[in-house]
Design a protein around this motif. Structure first.
Motif, mmCIF file in Angstrom:
data_model
loop_
_atom_site.group_PDB
_atom_site.id
_atom_site.type_symbol
_atom_site.label_atom_id
_atom_site.label_comp_id
_atom_site.label_asym_id
_atom_site.label_seq_id
_atom_site.Cartn_x
_atom_site.Cartn_y
_atom_site.Cartn_z
ATOM 1 N N PHE A 13 62.544 -13.264 -24.202
ATOM 2 C CA PHE A 13 61.947 -14.197 -25.155
ATOM 3 C C PHE A 13 60.988 -15.136 -24.444
ATOM 4 N N ARG A 14 59.919 -15.459 -25.120
ATOM 5 C CA ARG A 14 59.027 -16.509 -24.649
ATOM 6 C C ARG A 14 59.654 -17.840 -25.007
ATOM 7 N N ASN A 15 59.884 -18.685 -24.015
ATOM 8 C CA ASN A 15 60.528 -19.961 -24.293
ATOM 9 C C ASN A 15 59.512 -20.938 -24.865
ATOM 10 N N GLY A 16 59.991 -21.863 -25.682
ATOM 11 C CA GLY A 16 59.099 -22.827 -26.301
ATOM 12 C C GLY A 16 59.859 -24.006 -26.841
ATOM 13 N N PRO A 17 59.196 -24.852 -27.626
ATOM 14 C CA PRO A 17 59.848 -26.036 -28.187
ATOM 15 C C PRO A 17 61.008 -25.649 -29.083
ATOM 16 N N PRO A 18 61.976 -26.554 -29.315
ATOM 17 C CA PRO A 18 63.122 -26.245 -30.156
ATOM 18 C C PRO A 18 62.731 -25.774 -31.543
ATOM 19 N N GLY A 19 61.672 -26.309 -32.110
ATOM 20 C CA GLY A 19 61.292 -25.943 -33.466
ATOM 21 C C GLY A 19 60.718 -24.555 -33.593
ATOM 22 N N SER A 20 60.447 -23.878 -32.467
ATOM 23 C CA SER A 20 59.830 -22.569 -32.532
ATOM 24 C C SER A 20 60.764 -21.454 -32.086
ATOM 25 N N ARG A 21 62.054 -21.748 -31.955
ATOM 26 C CA ARG A 21 62.984 -20.709 -31.547
ATOM 27 C C ARG A 21 63.101 -19.650 -32.624
ATOM 28 N N THR A 22 63.178 -18.402 -32.199
ATOM 29 C CA THR A 22 63.389 -17.338 -33.157
ATOM 30 C C THR A 22 64.874 -17.196 -33.442
ATOM 31 N N LYS A 23 65.201 -16.527 -34.518
ATOM 32 C CA LYS A 23 66.587 -16.187 -34.826
ATOM 33 C C LYS A 23 66.607 -14.729 -35.254
ATOM 34 N N LEU A 24 67.428 -13.941 -34.604
ATOM 35 C CA LEU A 24 67.493 -12.508 -34.872
ATOM 36 C C LEU A 24 68.684 -12.202 -35.762
ATOM 37 N N ASP A 25 68.459 -11.313 -36.719
ATOM 38 C CA ASP A 25 69.500 -10.894 -37.642
ATOM 39 C C ASP A 25 70.200 -9.638 -37.146
ATOM 40 N N ALA A 26 69.464 -8.746 -36.492
ATOM 41 C CA ALA A 26 70.038 -7.486 -36.008
ATOM 42 C C ALA A 26 69.016 -6.794 -35.118
ATOM 43 N N VAL A 27 69.488 -5.813 -34.369
ATOM 44 C CA VAL A 27 68.616 -4.952 -33.574
ATOM 45 C C VAL A 27 69.085 -3.514 -33.762
ATOM 46 N N MET A 28 68.167 -2.628 -34.161
ATOM 47 C CA MET A 28 68.500 -1.220 -34.317
ATOM 48 C C MET A 28 67.862 -0.412 -33.192
ATOM 49 N N LEU A 29 68.650 0.481 -32.613
ATOM 50 C CA LEU A 29 68.165 1.427 -31.612
ATOM 51 C C LEU A 29 68.205 2.817 -32.217
ATOM 52 N N ILE A 30 67.044 3.460 -32.279
ATOM 53 C CA ILE A 30 66.962 4.845 -32.753
ATOM 54 C C ILE A 30 66.667 5.712 -31.541
ATOM 55 N N GLY A 31 67.490 6.722 -31.329
ATOM 56 C CA GLY A 31 67.304 7.594 -30.177
ATOM 57 C C GLY A 31 67.801 8.992 -30.447
ATOM 58 N N THR A 32 67.686 9.837 -29.451
ATOM 59 C CA THR A 32 68.060 11.249 -29.590
ATOM 60 C C THR A 32 69.119 11.606 -28.557
ATOM 61 N N SER A 33 69.921 12.616 -28.893
ATOM 62 C CA SER A 33 70.979 13.056 -27.985
ATOM 63 C C SER A 33 70.434 13.894 -26.836
ATOM 64 N N GLU A 34 69.260 14.533 -27.048
ATOM 65 C CA GLU A 34 68.588 15.299 -26.003
ATOM 66 C C GLU A 34 67.178 14.754 -25.829
ATOM 67 N N LEU A 35 66.657 14.918 -24.634
ATOM 68 C CA LEU A 35 65.298 14.465 -24.374
ATOM 69 C C LEU A 35 64.314 15.363 -25.112
ATOM 70 N N ILE A 36 63.374 14.750 -25.827
ATOM 71 C CA ILE A 36 62.391 15.530 -26.579
ATOM 72 C C ILE A 36 60.993 15.207 -26.079
ATOM 73 N N PHE A 37 60.107 16.209 -26.165
ATOM 74 C CA PHE A 37 58.706 16.066 -25.803
ATOM 75 C C PHE A 37 57.846 16.519 -26.964
ATOM 76 N N PRO A 38 56.690 15.939 -27.155
ATOM 77 C CA PRO A 38 55.755 16.470 -28.143
ATOM 78 C C PRO A 38 55.337 17.898 -27.751
ATOM 79 N N ARG A 39 55.089 18.730 -28.744
ATOM 80 C CA ARG A 39 54.649 20.099 -28.466
ATOM 81 C C ARG A 39 53.313 20.088 -27.723
ATOM 82 N N ASN A 40 52.481 19.120 -28.056
ATOM 83 C CA ASN A 40 51.218 18.963 -27.340
ATOM 84 C C ASN A 40 51.494 18.198 -26.044
ATOM 85 N N ALA A 41 51.345 18.871 -24.918
ATOM 86 C CA ALA A 41 51.689 18.277 -23.623
ATOM 87 C C ALA A 41 50.818 17.076 -23.284
ATOM 88 N N ASN A 42 49.653 16.955 -23.912
ATOM 89 C CA ASN A 42 48.741 15.844 -23.618
ATOM 90 C C ASN A 42 48.975 14.630 -24.516
#
Length: 690
Positions: free
Chosen positions: A204-233
């Motif tokens: 987090f970027r620190n700042g004055p008390p009035g500008s603190r963020t508040k987070l409700d949740a964090v979602m992580l989306i991922g895969t069980s195996e490593l995937i690559f795009p079909r286009n290698a570039n």
């Protein structure tokens, strides 16, 4: 067999109890093998271990970060509100607006203060670590920001060797001029992650008390195996950007994705996986391409369909039916067994529909205006607007006037009104109270700088049923507070940092003998309150008082302490130890005698800290029902003695040591020995050495 959950659940705050069954697994079949897309929310949070990396802001950011989001209106701009408000209002000041019908919060936002004397120690960037249920290859991190978006500037992932890789930096972040309170923040990951992880770090970027963020949740989306795009570039991030453009050509893929289109690119990737990607083994060798079409199982198809309805379709009737059919079916309706259950919302009677509508948020209610005339009429029913929370700052008065006008015909039975920290024309407020205030029982006006005698007069005339009134930080003179003497049913009164004087306050207490919670003036420059006199009046007029703050030790004598002894039902107390003398422990002896005391807040001298002797701590440890102890700027001659609290208070759940000069070694020992107690520390290390 892994559990598959409906993805609508995490977006519906009414069904939070079902969200604990995450992580959700969306399974993709490729040839004869299966590959998982895993959607999961944070399981645990960890504060920094080193003192100089800690910040008070983490205590505001992190408390609600575990589990799915509790709020629903992410990505909603002001232009979508039911008022004629512009999306951008030019100017240099940060502006915000937050309007909801959410349930009343137990605590007033401006009661519990860390750094009561206005002292704040700023650090460089701070961070928190978040653990998830299952290790995955990350493809997206979605952060649900409630207040002040844009404070998260980096996202890191931890590998099996405890090394950290930066997934994203702030260089590409886009924050609009006008910041709506909630935002779904899904930055494109700029650095590929070729290892599994279940630990993320948010910087987090620190700042004055009035500008603190508040987070409700964090979602992580991922895969069980490593995937690559079909286009290698092509990178996976660029592939998702390209997919995003196919279904939303006019939508710029940036960091402020709205809830309607969030994750649709990943869902499309799942549906057409062989077309876009290949699966790689852990040795990073490409597998043989499977030519079979992607097969979706019935459960996953239902998930995607419901998800698309929730985020993309305009048919509100179908959305509501999907979200609330279970609740409707569970109701014991007086129907004959031969009758069929209704197949659409239009077949339900108004009484049942109103029960459903009571569980919707304000934005959804407003959108039902476009369904049909029947829904347009139903959403105007005053029974839907029992609670109203409005937080508006730095918005021109003419727009705030429109907001009051919009709600006036709808709030006939309004009972709870929260306008804390809002700037509005008092004339508009007075008119609104005149029309909608007769049933009010809870009213919060903390930090409303324009509140004056006219507002207090109208409150005393109209709000005869008022039980809770918060006026902290309001610039009202003592004489103007006399209007509150006309009220006689108050149970909660917050007068923190106001100009009320002793006799006026005592007169109000005499008329409101059911008082349960009182927050006193603590302006040091103005010795307006005689604490002894107030405690004597409380013992006489309000013997059932349960919560009191802030008691100033330097203003208390034996008369005040003896009067305090008459308040046998105290369960929460806040005490300022600004000029506390260790030679007098009478107050702590009194506290140790209370059988109901559950929360104690002790605030010391923020400049040099306040020293407590071991005997004082032993007295506190006699509070056997203590659940929460918070020490700010307080120190012990022997810090090891803090364990007495942990050892002798069997019901203790939370222990805060803010700027108390506590070593990590001690804290780690306590956490291992007393795992049932959450220990929080934050040390700016600015005290002199004794």
């Amino acid at each position: 067999m892994r559990q598959r959950e409906n993805m609508t659940s995490y977006c519906q705050p009414s069904y939070c109890e079902s969200c604990s069954r995450y992580p959700y697994v969306g399974r993709v079949s490729v040839g004869e093998e299966e590959h998982d897309f895993i959607y999961q929310f944070a399981k645990k949070k960890f504060f920094p271990k080193r003192d100089y990396d800690r910040s008070l802001s983490t205590f505001y950011t992190a408390p609600d970060i575990i589990g799915p989001p509790k709020f629903s209106n992410y990505g909603v701009g002001i232009s979508e509100l039911p008022f004629h408000l512009p999306y951008f209002i030019r100017g240099s000041n940060r502006k915000e607006i937050d309007i909801s019908l959410s349930p009343w919060q137990k605590k007033d936002d401006f009661i519990r203060r860390i750094g009561k004397f206005g002292f704040w120690q700023y650090h460089k960037n701070t961070y928190i670590d978040i653990e998830f249920h299952e290790a995955v290859y990350p493809i997206r991190v979605s952060i649900y920001e409630l207040y002040y978006p844009g404070t998260v500037i980096q996202i890191w992932a931890q590998d099996s060797n405890n090394q950290w890789l930066k997934l994203w930096g702030e260089s590409s972040q886009i924050v609009p001029l006008l910041l709506p309170a909630p935002r779904l923040f899904s930055p494109p990951l700029s650095h590929p992650c070729n290892f599994k992880t279940k630990m993320l770090r948010l910087v987090f970027r620190n700042g004055p008390p009035g500008s603190r963020t508040k987070l409700d949740a964090v979602m992580l989306i991922g895969t069980s195996e490593l995937i690559f795009p079909r286009n290698a570039n092509e990178s996976l991030t660029n592939l998702l950007k390209r997919i995003n453009c196919t279904y939303s050509p006019h939508h710029e893929y940036n960091l402020t994705a709205d809830l309607k289109s969030a994750h649709l690119d990943i869902l499309q990737l799942q549906q057409n996986f062989p077309e876009y990607c290949v699966i790689c083994k852990s040795d990073i060798k490409r597998k043989t391409f499977y030519k079979n079409n992607l097969k979706r199982k019935e459960e996953s198809q239902q998930v995607i369909s419901a998800y698309e309805q929730l985020h993309g379709e305009k048919n509100s009737s179908h959305i509501l039916l999907k979200s609330h059919l279970n609740r409707v079916n569970s109701m014991k309706l007086s129907l004959d067994e031969s009758k069929e259950l209704p197949r659409s919302l239009s077949e339900l009677p108004d009484e049942v529909l109103l029960i459903i509508l009571k569980n919707l948020d304000l934005m959804t209610l407003c959108r039902l205006n476009y369904v049909n005339k029947r829904f347009n009429d139903l959403i105007r029913d005053p029974h839907l607007y029992i609670r109203l929370n409005i937080r508006i700052r730095n918005i021109p008065n003419k727009y705030i006037h429109d907001i009051f006008c919009y709600f006036t015909p709808r709030c006939k039975y309004l009972r709870q009104l929260d306008l804390a920290a809002s700037n509005f024309d008092v004339k508009d407020f007075v008119k609104f109270i005149d029309n909608c205030g007769r049933h009010l029982t809870y009213l919060r006006l903390s930090r409303c700088q324009l509140i004056d005698s006219h507002a207090l007069l109208k409150i005393s005339e109209i709000c005869k049923n008022l039980k809770e009134l918060a006026l902290s930080h309001c610039r009202v003179d003592d004489e103007e507070f006399s209007y509150l003497e006309r009220l006689n049913g108050l149970e909660y009164l917050n007068l923190l940092d106001t100009r009320i004087e002793t006799q006026r306050l005592c007169n109000i207490l005499q008329e409101n003998q059911r008082m349960r919670e009182l927050h006193l003036n603590v302006e040091f420059e103005r010795d307006l309150i005689n604490h002894d006199a107030v405690l004597i009046e409380l013992a006489k007029s309000c013997p059932d008082l349960e919560v009191i703050s802030t008691l100033e030790v330097r203003y208390l004598t034996s008369r005040g302490i003896n009067a305090l002894a008459g308040l046998k039902n105290l369960r929460e107390v806040e005490i300022c130890l600004y000029k506390y003398r260790n030679t007098d422990d009478s107050l702590f002896r009194l506290l140790s005698s209370y059988q109901n005391l559950q929360e104690v807040y002790l605030i010391g001298n923020y400049i040099v800290g306040t020293l407590l002797n071991d005997h004082t701590l032993e007295l506190l440890a006699q509070c056997k029902n203590l659940k929460k102890l918070c020490l700010y700027y307080v120190r012990l001659y022997t810090p090891d003695k803090y364990f007495v609290i942990l050892e002798q208070c069997p019901k203790l759940q939370e222990f805060y040591l803010i700027n108390c000069n506590i070593s990590d070694r001690l804290v780690n020992q306590w956490k291992k020995r007393y795992p049932h107690v959450s220990v929080y520390t934050d040390d700016c290390s600015h005290f002199p050495t004794y």
